[in-house]
Motif scaffolding. Structure first.
Motif, PDB file in Angstrom:
ATOM      1  N   TRP A 165       0.741  -1.443  -0.003  1.00 29.44           N
ATOM      2  CA  TRP A 165      -0.105  -0.093  -0.068  1.00 29.44           C
ATOM      3  C   TRP A 165       0.899   1.250   0.093  1.00 29.44           C
ATOM      4  O   TRP A 165       0.252   2.420   0.138  1.00 29.44           O
ATOM      5  N   ILE A 297      -5.167  -5.603   6.207  1.00 29.70           N
ATOM      6  CA  ILE A 297      -6.207  -4.851   5.679  1.00 29.70           C
ATOM      7  C   ILE A 297      -7.845  -5.079   5.954  1.00 29.70           C
ATOM      8  O   ILE A 297      -8.352  -4.781   5.083  1.00 29.70           O
ATOM      9  N   ALA A 332      -3.406   2.310   5.648  1.00 27.30           N
ATOM     10  CA  ALA A 332      -3.638   1.500   4.549  1.00 27.30           C
ATOM     11  C   ALA A 332      -5.234   1.520   4.347  1.00 27.30           C
ATOM     12  O   ALA A 332      -5.891   1.797   3.251  1.00 27.30           O
ATOM     13  N   SER A 336      -7.341   3.646   1.773  1.00 26.97           N
ATOM     14  CA  SER A 336      -8.244   2.928   0.824  1.00 26.97           C
ATOM     15  C   SER A 336      -9.700   3.279   0.712  1.00 26.97           C
ATOM     16  O   SER A 336     -10.410   3.202  -0.111  1.00 26.97           O
TER      17      SER A 336
END
Length: 399
Positions: A165, A297, A332, A336
């Motif tokens: 990322w 994630i 991340a 995102s």
């Protein structure tokens, strides 16, 4: 015949201070004792509730062995002085154990199987090490490349997230600094007071001259990890600890910790029977799996799922407790999903406050419940990544 789904309401929410593992407040304090303190304090918030009405207790713990083994949930309910009719079960979903315990307790109520439940979590990383006392992976984990991520240490997964990322060292350190600064501001403003269970700590030392053991007591009521002297310069001096040329350091990772949290969840029938005031409604929960080697994630998948289940959009969320396992994975997730940084961990996160694994979900749920009430906000979320490749998210609504 299926039961009609009903709402589950949180009527009490509290948590202990979080101590540094190994050398902090609770280095010699059993996790079940921390849980007992939190449960008793939660019960004190609802004096009109008849304890005999409590059906069961669901308690999260990441490594339920040693001092937190032997079904800690049941033992703690007995030690807390609850009637013997109150059950107890200890559940493990690693870092999401506490929020999973809340979800399970709420679901018992939502399907009509219970009217009053206790949910919570407890973890002593001082007394039970990461991985437990005897880690033992299935040999198949090492036999196939696609399974090896199961055995990765959390720090290594954070390094992989940072690489994929493209989260740089400077961004991670800046995130860590802000976590400490936000936590200190919240402490100075007294914003943790409503959610906190003060804990009496007993320090025992031998007196060699008399042959007696001297016991001293002190009461702790604030988290131990936040540091006023944290600076970018200081963070920049720390060396990577998981990969030789990596970017993840002790300073931009969560602190290993000790702590506990407890919540009392009721049906609408129980609210009326015992004249209880609901603090929040349990709205939805979701868990999703991701590749184990990039477990950080997980919330990227779990958050949208929880929002869909609630019929809400991301913009509806007013407060987000995103567990800061590592700055790399937190950034991340934030980047995102394009989360509003102002809404994410306004009072700091695990990098500053600590992360007592299986207790964190319950602890951060208590934070959300009281923050929504204090700030007169509507929707809050607790979310985190989970070892071996999962993410979880739970949504609460202020009543």
């Amino acid at each position: 015949m299926s039961k009609q789904v009903q709402d589950a309401y949180i009527v009490a929410a509290t948590r202990t201070p979080i101590g540094k593992s190994g050398r902090g407040y609770f280095k010699n304090t059993r996790p079940d004792d921390l849980l007992v303190a939190a449960v008793r304090h939660a019960l004190s918030q609802v004096p009109s509730l008849d304890p005999k009405a409590i059906e069961d207790a669901v308690i999260g713990c990441s490594f339920p062995e040693g001092e937190q083994g032997m079904n800690m949930a049941r033992a703690a309910m007995v030690l807390a002085g609850l009637p013997h009719s109150v059950g107890g079960v200890t559940v493990n979903r690693f870092c999401a154990s506490g929020i999973t315990a809340l979800q399970m307790a709420a679901d018992r109520i939502r399907v009509g199987e219970a009217d009053v439940m206790i949910a919570g979590g407890a973890e002593s990383m001082s007394l039970v090490p990461m991985g437990g006392n005897k880690p033992s992976f299935n040999p198949e984990v090492f036999a196939k490349d696609e399974n090896i991520g199961i055995a990765y240490g959390m720090g290594l997964t954070a390094e992989k997230v940072a690489q994929q990322w493209k989260v740089g060292r400077e961004a991670q350190d800046a995130f860590a600094l802000e976590s400490h600064q936000r936590a200190i501001r919240a402490m100075d403003a007294g914003e943790f007071a409503d959610e906190m269970t003060p804990v009496t700590v007993y320090d025992r030392q031998p007196d060699l001259a008399t042959g007696q053991v001297i016991t001293k007591t002190r009461t702790v009521a604030l988290d131990e990890g936040a540091r006023r002297d944290t600076s970018l310069e200081g963070l920049a001096k720390l060396k990577p600890v998981f990969a030789a040329k990596g970017s993840v350091t002790a300073g931009n990772s969560s602190q290993t910790s000790d702590g506990a949290g407890a919540l009392i969840v009721c049906s609408e029938k129980a609210l009326k029977t015992f004249d209880l005031k609901p603090l929040a409604r349990f709205v939805s929960f979701a868990v999703r799996g991701v590749p184990p080697e990039i477990m950080g994630i997980g919330p990227i998948e779990a958050i949208p799922a929880a929002l869909r289940a609630a019929g809400l959009s991301q913009d509806d969320l007013d407060w987000i407790e995103l567990n800061e396992a590592f700055a790399a994975q937190s950034l991340a997730v934030i980047d995102s999903l394009k989360l509003d940084r102002a809404k994410v961990n306004p009072m700091g996160g695990a990098i500053a406050l600590g992360h007592p694994l299986g207790a964190t979900g319950a602890i951060r749920a208590a934070t959300v419940v009281h923050a929504l009430r204090r700030k007169q906000l509507k929707y809050g979320m607790v979310t985190m990544c989970i070892g071996m490749g999962q993410g979880a998210a739970g949504i609460l609504e202020r009543c």
